[in-house]
Design a protein around this motif. Structure first.
Motif, PDB file in Angstrom:
ATOM      1  N   THR A  32      -8.228  -3.460  -3.216  1.00 44.28           N
ATOM      2  CA  THR A  32      -8.690  -4.568  -2.394  1.00 44.28           C
ATOM      3  C   THR A  32      -8.325  -5.873  -3.087  1.00 44.28           C
ATOM      4  O   THR A  32      -8.574  -6.039  -4.279  1.00 44.28           O
ATOM      5  N   PHE A  33      -7.743  -6.787  -2.314  1.00 40.84           N
ATOM      6  CA  PHE A  33      -7.215  -8.031  -2.864  1.00 40.84           C
ATOM      7  C   PHE A  33      -8.199  -9.191  -2.782  1.00 40.84           C
ATOM      8  O   PHE A  33      -9.118  -9.185  -1.974  1.00 40.84           O
ATOM      9  N   THR A  34      -7.939 -10.208  -3.581  1.00 44.39           N
ATOM     10  CA  THR A  34      -8.648 -11.468  -3.544  1.00 44.39           C
ATOM     11  C   THR A  34      -7.611 -12.574  -3.677  1.00 44.39           C
ATOM     12  O   THR A  34      -6.485 -12.322  -4.073  1.00 44.39           O
ATOM     13  N   GLY A  35      -7.988 -13.767  -3.320  1.00 47.64           N
ATOM     14  CA  GLY A  35      -7.041 -14.882  -3.438  1.00 47.64           C
ATOM     15  C   GLY A  35      -6.979 -15.694  -2.174  1.00 47.64           C
ATOM     16  O   GLY A  35      -7.998 -16.150  -1.673  1.00 47.64           O
ATOM     17  N   VAL A  44      -4.904  -2.114   0.469  1.00 56.66           N
ATOM     18  CA  VAL A  44      -3.772  -1.190   0.518  1.00 56.66           C
ATOM     19  C   VAL A  44      -4.289   0.156   0.032  1.00 56.66           C
ATOM     20  O   VAL A  44      -5.067   0.221  -0.920  1.00 56.66           O
ATOM     21  N   VAL A  45      -3.867   1.215   0.696  1.00 55.70           N
ATOM     22  CA  VAL A  45      -4.269   2.569   0.321  1.00 55.70           C
ATOM     23  C   VAL A  45      -3.050   3.331  -0.175  1.00 55.70           C
ATOM     24  O   VAL A  45      -1.998   3.318   0.475  1.00 55.70           O
ATOM     25  N   GLU A  58       2.224   7.712  -1.038  1.00 50.44           N
ATOM     26  CA  GLU A  58       2.524   6.955   0.177  1.00 50.44           C
ATOM     27  C   GLU A  58       1.556   5.777   0.202  1.00 50.44           C
ATOM     28  O   GLU A  58       0.359   5.942  -0.058  1.00 50.44           O
ATOM     29  N   CYS A  59       2.046   4.584   0.485  1.00 56.87           N
ATOM     30  CA  CYS A  59       1.131   3.457   0.579  1.00 56.87           C
ATOM     31  C   CYS A  59       1.215   2.827   1.952  1.00 56.87           C
ATOM     32  O   CYS A  59       2.251   2.876   2.625  1.00 56.87           O
ATOM     33  N   ARG A  60       0.080   2.259   2.366  1.00 55.30           N
ATOM     34  CA  ARG A  60       0.030   1.590   3.654  1.00 55.30           C
ATOM     35  C   ARG A  60      -1.032   0.496   3.601  1.00 55.30           C
ATOM     36  O   ARG A  60      -2.032   0.611   2.894  1.00 55.30           O
ATOM     37  N   GLY A  61      -0.797  -0.550   4.337  1.00 55.33           N
ATOM     38  CA  GLY A  61      -1.787  -1.606   4.451  1.00 55.33           C
ATOM     39  C   GLY A  61      -2.853  -1.192   5.442  1.00 55.33           C
ATOM     40  O   GLY A  61      -2.560  -0.586   6.463  1.00 55.33           O
ATOM     41  N   PRO A  70       2.884  -4.925  -1.133  1.00 49.79           N
ATOM     42  CA  PRO A  70       3.890  -4.666  -2.170  1.00 49.79           C
ATOM     43  C   PRO A  70       5.171  -4.150  -1.507  1.00 49.79           C
ATOM     44  O   PRO A  70       5.107  -3.453  -0.482  1.00 49.79           O
ATOM     45  N   SER A  71       6.312  -4.480  -2.061  1.00 48.94           N
ATOM     46  CA  SER A  71       7.595  -4.143  -1.436  1.00 48.94           C
ATOM     47  C   SER A  71       7.724  -2.645  -1.137  1.00 48.94           C
ATOM     48  O   SER A  71       8.276  -2.257  -0.108  1.00 48.94           O
TER      49      SER A  71
END
Length: 75
Positions: A32-35, A44-45, A58-61, A70-71
């Motif tokens: 989990t992001f902050t900013g 992102v999982v 595997e990553c996904r938003g 992330p790229s």
């Protein structure tokens, strides 16, 4: 698969300038992001699976626009 952040070789309290928290749920890593308002509280999982005896992530938003992912998650 990991059951806690300790399994990842880190402490329970993981955060940085842009990462509020890293959690584990059912072997999945949830970051989990902050900013800025575009990423604040969004996640992102990273989901593991096995392919040819290798762990593949595997990553996904979850709720974040692709341009902020992330790229590797945009592929």
């Amino acid at each position: 698969f990991p059951q806690s952040t300790i399994d990842l070789g880190t402490t329970q309290d993981v955060h940085s300038k842009f990462v509020r928290n890293i959690g584990i749920e059912n072997g999945m890593i949830i970051m989990t992001f902050t900013g800025t308002s575009e990423i604040e509280g969004k996640s992102v999982v990273y989901k593991p699976s096995i392919s040819n005896n290798n762990v593949v992530w595997e990553c996904r938003g979850v709720d974040i626009q692709p341009k902020y992912l992330p790229s590797k998650c945009r592929e």
